[in-house]
Scaffold this motif. Structure first.
Motif, PDB file in Angstrom:
ATOM      1  N   CYS A 148      -3.437  -0.956   3.985  1.00  0.00           N
ATOM      2  CA  CYS A 148      -2.274  -0.126   3.631  1.00  0.00           C
ATOM      3  C   CYS A 148      -1.161  -0.303   4.660  1.00  0.00           C
ATOM      4  CB  CYS A 148      -2.687   1.336   3.527  1.00  0.00           C
ATOM      5  SG  CYS A 148      -3.888   1.657   2.227  1.00  0.00           S
ATOM      6  N   ARG A 149      -1.551  -0.392   5.919  1.00  0.00           N
ATOM      7  CA  ARG A 149      -0.555  -0.656   6.973  1.00  0.00           C
ATOM      8  C   ARG A 149       0.051  -2.046   6.785  1.00  0.00           C
ATOM      9  NH1 ARG A 149       1.352   0.376  12.107  1.00  0.00           N
ATOM     10  NH2 ARG A 149       1.141  -1.229  13.705  1.00  0.00           N
ATOM     11  N   HIS A 150      -0.783  -3.007   6.422  1.00  0.00           N
ATOM     12  CA  HIS A 150      -0.263  -4.342   6.137  1.00  0.00           C
ATOM     13  C   HIS A 150       0.696  -4.298   4.958  1.00  0.00           C
ATOM     14  CE1 HIS A 150      -3.160  -5.536   8.983  1.00  0.00           C
ATOM     15  NE2 HIS A 150      -4.188  -5.701   8.183  1.00  0.00           N
ATOM     16  N   GLY A 151       0.337  -3.473   3.973  1.00  0.00           N
ATOM     17  CA  GLY A 151       1.202  -3.354   2.802  1.00  0.00           C
ATOM     18  C   GLY A 151       2.552  -2.780   3.148  1.00  0.00           C
ATOM     19  N   PHE A 152       2.588  -1.827   4.069  1.00  0.00           N
ATOM     20  CA  PHE A 152       3.857  -1.256   4.530  1.00  0.00           C
ATOM     21  C   PHE A 152       4.755  -2.359   5.083  1.00  0.00           C
ATOM     22  CE2 PHE A 152       6.309   0.120   8.236  1.00  0.00           C
ATOM     23  CZ  PHE A 152       7.096   1.141   7.708  1.00  0.00           C
ATOM     24  N   ALA A 153       4.217  -3.174   5.996  1.00  0.00           N
ATOM     25  CA  ALA A 153       5.019  -4.224   6.626  1.00  0.00           C
ATOM     26  C   ALA A 153       5.460  -5.271   5.613  1.00  0.00           C
ATOM     27  CB  ALA A 153       4.217  -4.877   7.750  1.00  0.00           C
ATOM     28  N   THR A 154       4.524  -5.714   4.795  1.00  0.00           N
ATOM     29  CA  THR A 154       4.845  -6.765   3.837  1.00  0.00           C
ATOM     30  C   THR A 154       5.871  -6.310   2.812  1.00  0.00           C
ATOM     31  OG1 THR A 154       2.606  -7.663   4.087  1.00  0.00           O
ATOM     32  CG2 THR A 154       3.838  -8.343   2.143  1.00  0.00           C
ATOM     33  N   THR A 155       5.722  -5.109   2.299  1.00  0.00           N
ATOM     34  CA  THR A 155       6.669  -4.586   1.314  1.00  0.00           C
ATOM     35  C   THR A 155       8.063  -4.451   1.915  1.00  0.00           C
ATOM     36  OG1 THR A 155       4.891  -3.352   0.219  1.00  0.00           O
ATOM     37  CG2 THR A 155       7.152  -2.696  -0.285  1.00  0.00           C
ATOM     38  N   MET A 156       8.146  -3.959   3.147  1.00  0.00           N
ATOM     39  CA  MET A 156       9.438  -3.821   3.812  1.00  0.00           C
ATOM     40  C   MET A 156      10.101  -5.185   4.013  1.00  0.00           C
ATOM     41  SD  MET A 156      10.077  -0.503   4.771  1.00  0.00           S
ATOM     42  CE  MET A 156      10.719  -0.326   6.433  1.00  0.00           C
ATOM     43  N   LEU A 157       9.323  -6.163   4.458  1.00  0.00           N
ATOM     44  CA  LEU A 157       9.881  -7.495   4.710  1.00  0.00           C
ATOM     45  C   LEU A 157      10.309  -8.165   3.408  1.00  0.00           C
ATOM     46  CD1 LEU A 157       7.378  -8.734   7.449  1.00  0.00           C
ATOM     47  CD2 LEU A 157       9.769  -8.107   7.784  1.00  0.00           C
ATOM     48  N   HIS A 158       9.526  -7.981   2.352  1.00  0.00           N
ATOM     49  CA  HIS A 158       9.887  -8.555   1.055  1.00  0.00           C
ATOM     50  C   HIS A 158      11.188  -7.963   0.515  1.00  0.00           C
ATOM     51  CE1 HIS A 158       5.735 -10.298  -0.238  1.00  0.00           C
ATOM     52  NE2 HIS A 158       6.502 -11.191   0.352  1.00  0.00           N
ATOM     53  N   ASN A 159      11.460  -6.743   0.933  1.00  0.00           N
ATOM     54  CA  ASN A 159      12.683  -6.081   0.475  1.00  0.00           C
ATOM     55  C   ASN A 159      13.833  -6.253   1.464  1.00  0.00           C
ATOM     56  OD1 ASN A 159      12.290  -4.314  -2.149  1.00  0.00           O
ATOM     57  ND2 ASN A 159      10.357  -4.270  -1.024  1.00  0.00           N
ATOM     58  N   LYS A 160      13.722  -7.292   2.275  1.00  0.00           N
ATOM     59  CA  LYS A 160      14.804  -7.740   3.168  1.00  0.00           C
ATOM     60  C   LYS A 160      15.139  -6.744   4.287  1.00  0.00           C
ATOM     61  CE  LYS A 160      15.442 -11.386   0.515  1.00  0.00           C
ATOM     62  NZ  LYS A 160      14.533 -11.083  -0.565  1.00  0.00           N
ATOM     63  N   CYS A 166      -4.325   7.429   1.826  1.00  0.00           N
ATOM     64  CA  CYS A 166      -3.984   6.061   1.462  1.00  0.00           C
ATOM     65  C   CYS A 166      -2.465   5.887   1.354  1.00  0.00           C
ATOM     66  CB  CYS A 166      -4.662   5.704   0.143  1.00  0.00           C
ATOM     67  SG  CYS A 166      -4.171   4.121  -0.568  1.00  0.00           S
ATOM     68  N   LEU A 167      -1.830   6.799   0.634  1.00  0.00           N
ATOM     69  CA  LEU A 167      -0.377   6.716   0.466  1.00  0.00           C
ATOM     70  C   LEU A 167       0.365   6.923   1.786  1.00  0.00           C
ATOM     71  CD1 LEU A 167      -0.075   8.708  -2.876  1.00  0.00           C
ATOM     72  CD2 LEU A 167       0.253   6.239  -2.577  1.00  0.00           C
ATOM     73  N   PHE A 168      -0.199   7.748   2.665  1.00  0.00           N
ATOM     74  CA  PHE A 168       0.427   7.992   3.963  1.00  0.00           C
ATOM     75  C   PHE A 168       0.441   6.718   4.806  1.00  0.00           C
ATOM     76  CE2 PHE A 168       0.262   9.288   8.447  1.00  0.00           C
ATOM     77  CZ  PHE A 168       1.389  10.100   8.516  1.00  0.00           C
ATOM     78  N   MET A 169      -0.680   6.004   4.848  1.00  0.00           N
ATOM     79  CA  MET A 169      -0.733   4.761   5.619  1.00  0.00           C
ATOM     80  C   MET A 169       0.208   3.711   5.017  1.00  0.00           C
ATOM     81  SD  MET A 169      -4.758   4.388   6.735  1.00  0.00           S
ATOM     82  CE  MET A 169      -5.418   4.549   5.080  1.00  0.00           C
ATOM     83  N   PHE A 170       0.262   3.662   3.680  1.00  0.00           N
ATOM     84  CA  PHE A 170       1.145   2.694   3.019  1.00  0.00           C
ATOM     85  C   PHE A 170       2.615   3.065   3.216  1.00  0.00           C
ATOM     86  CE2 PHE A 170       3.510   1.197  -0.730  1.00  0.00           C
ATOM     87  CZ  PHE A 170       3.224  -0.167  -0.673  1.00  0.00           C
ATOM     88  N   GLY A 171       2.924   4.357   3.196  1.00  0.00           N
ATOM     89  CA  GLY A 171       4.318   4.794   3.273  1.00  0.00           C
ATOM     90  C   GLY A 171       4.883   4.897   4.670  1.00  0.00           C
ATOM     91  N   THR A 172       4.014   4.959   5.698  1.00  0.00           N
ATOM     92  CA  THR A 172       4.504   5.109   7.077  1.00  0.00           C
ATOM     93  C   THR A 172       4.067   3.984   8.000  1.00  0.00           C
ATOM     94  OG1 THR A 172       2.566   6.367   7.826  1.00  0.00           O
ATOM     95  CG2 THR A 172       4.388   7.613   6.827  1.00  0.00           C
ATOM     96  N   GLY A 173       3.095   3.164   7.554  1.00  0.00           N
ATOM     97  CA  GLY A 173       2.574   2.108   8.426  1.00  0.00           C
ATOM     98  C   GLY A 173       1.590   2.626   9.451  1.00  0.00           C
ATOM     99  N   ALA A 174       1.107   3.859   9.298  1.00  0.00           N
ATOM    100  CA  ALA A 174       0.183   4.438  10.271  1.00  0.00           C
ATOM    101  C   ALA A 174      -1.152   3.712  10.256  1.00  0.00           C
ATOM    102  CB  ALA A 174      -0.040   5.923   9.970  1.00  0.00           C
ATOM    103  N   ARG A 175      -1.737   3.571  11.440  1.00  0.00           N
ATOM    104  CA  ARG A 175      -3.098   3.068  11.562  1.00  0.00           C
ATOM    105  C   ARG A 175      -4.045   4.163  11.079  1.00  0.00           C
ATOM    106  NH1 ARG A 175      -0.002   1.834  15.910  1.00  0.00           N
ATOM    107  NH2 ARG A 175       0.204  -0.372  16.472  1.00  0.00           N
ATOM    108  N   ILE A 176      -5.248   3.781  10.674  1.00  0.00           N
ATOM    109  CA  ILE A 176      -6.164   4.780  10.135  1.00  0.00           C
ATOM    110  C   ILE A 176      -6.503   5.843  11.173  1.00  0.00           C
ATOM    111  CG2 ILE A 176      -8.168   3.292  10.645  1.00  0.00           C
ATOM    112  CD1 ILE A 176      -9.540   4.615   8.225  1.00  0.00           C
ATOM    113  N   GLY A 177      -6.688   5.441  12.433  1.00  0.00           N
ATOM    114  CA  GLY A 177      -6.984   6.420  13.484  1.00  0.00           C
ATOM    115  C   GLY A 177      -5.856   7.403  13.686  1.00  0.00           C
TER     116      GLY A 177
END
Length: 329
Positions: free
Chosen positions: A266-278, A172-183
């Motif tokens: 989690c991948r969506h969270g990676f993108a959204t968190t990065m964009l929110h942080n400018k 879970c943390l890997f997908m959130f921290g790297t934006g990796a797809r589950i596959g």
């Protein structure tokens, strides 16, 4: 000179020169009558190719073989090839592709039909078109309604990890921290991970490429705590495929008493968190493995959905306003 039949063991084969081409092949039958018909069909195809061009006898199976040999992505090809088999590419129209997608994926949504059938079918045919073997094929794809995808947050991922096994929590943390797809995440092997350099090689199945992902300290710690012998060929997160992840995913959510989200969130969270942080869109797309910026923007336009951001038009300092509001709260 017509093709001649000869036997190898019980099976009949044919050979000869037709329309200036040397032909050899097996009929895969021990019945001579059937073998003669198969040889006659091979001869007729050779003349058709000579008179009408190579595209007149090009089958989908031939095109798929050429596509595979060129090193293209083979994702979703099996069902596509099983459906079209030896259908002549010249006989496949755009409407045929849409009908076939519904037949092969009767319960799937439009996006799945597009991604798993329409796109690979069109890719194989247009690959052949690029070799001047047939015309390019245009297909009007199924209409897909754009839905706002709810992203996971760091707090959600931490709660999930605290109530999951070490390898599921790290996944879970890997997908959130790297934006990796589950596959891509479940395919990660220990040979592609370097905890000292804090990197992981992600094999991007959807775009047929690879990227090196940075592992933040929290993620390094999570991966390091996975019980494993760390053989280079062993999968890091110990799941065979995405389906095996789904079987245990909801259990961790239930134990954590958090909102039910899919692994892809989690991948969506990676993108959204990065964009929110400018972080600029190009950088987010590159680090998360999105093929182009347009796809990222189209999918995550909600990431900066706060309507008050328009205050910047008049020179308002949003960061300072936030501090002022916090101090008066």
């Amino acid at each position: 000179m017509p093709l001649k039949l000869y036997r190898r063991g019980e099976i009949w084969h044919y050979r000869g020169t037709v329309a200036g081409r040397r032909l050899r092949g097996t009929t895969e039958t021990s019945d001579k009558g059937r073998a003669q018909r198969i040889a006659a069909e091979a001869e007729a195809r050779a003349w058709q190719r000579r008179l009408d061009g190579p595209g007149s006898t090009l089958t989908f199976a031939d095109g798929a073989l050429s596509y595979r040999q060129s090193g293209k992505s083979t994702r979703f090809l099996n069902k596509v090839e099983d459906h079209w088999k030896n259908t002549l590419i010249a006989d496949i129209k755009g409407t045929d592709v849409l009908k076939a997608a519904i037949k092969v994926y009767p319960t799937a949504g439009p996006s799945t039909r597009n991604r798993q059938f329409v796109v690979p079918t069109q890719a194989i045919i247009n690959h052949c078109a690029g070799l001047d073997l047939c015309p390019y094929l245009k297909v009007k794809r199924f209409k897909v309604q754009t839905k706002i995808k709810e992203p996971a947050t760091l707090e959600w991922c931490e709660a999930f990890a605290a109530n999951a096994s070490p390898h599921l929590g790290a996944l879970c943390l890997f997908m959130f921290g790297t934006g990796a797809r589950i596959g891509e995440a479940v395919a990660l092997v220990w040979g592609d991970v370097d905890l000292t350099r804090r990197t992981a090689k992600i094999r991007q199945t959807k775009v047929g490429d690879e990227r090196i992902a940075h592992l933040p300290p929290r993620l390094v710690a999570a991966i390091a705590n996975i019980p494993s012998n760390r053989n280079p060929q062993d999968q890091v997160f110990r799941y065979v495929d995405r389906e095996s992840v789904r079987q245990v995913w909801d259990g961790a959510i239930k134990r954590a008493k958090i909102k039910k989200l899919s692994p892809h969130s989690c991948r969506h969270g990676f993108a959204t968190t990065m964009l929110h942080n400018k972080i600029d869109v190009k950088t987010v797309a590159k680090l998360g493995g999105w093929k182009d910026v347009a796809t990222l923007v189209r999918t995550y336009a909600h990431a900066m959905g706060d309507p008050t951001v328009t205050d910047v038009v008049f020179g308002t300092n949003l960061a300072q306003d936030a501090k002022d509001e916090a101090s008066t709260a």
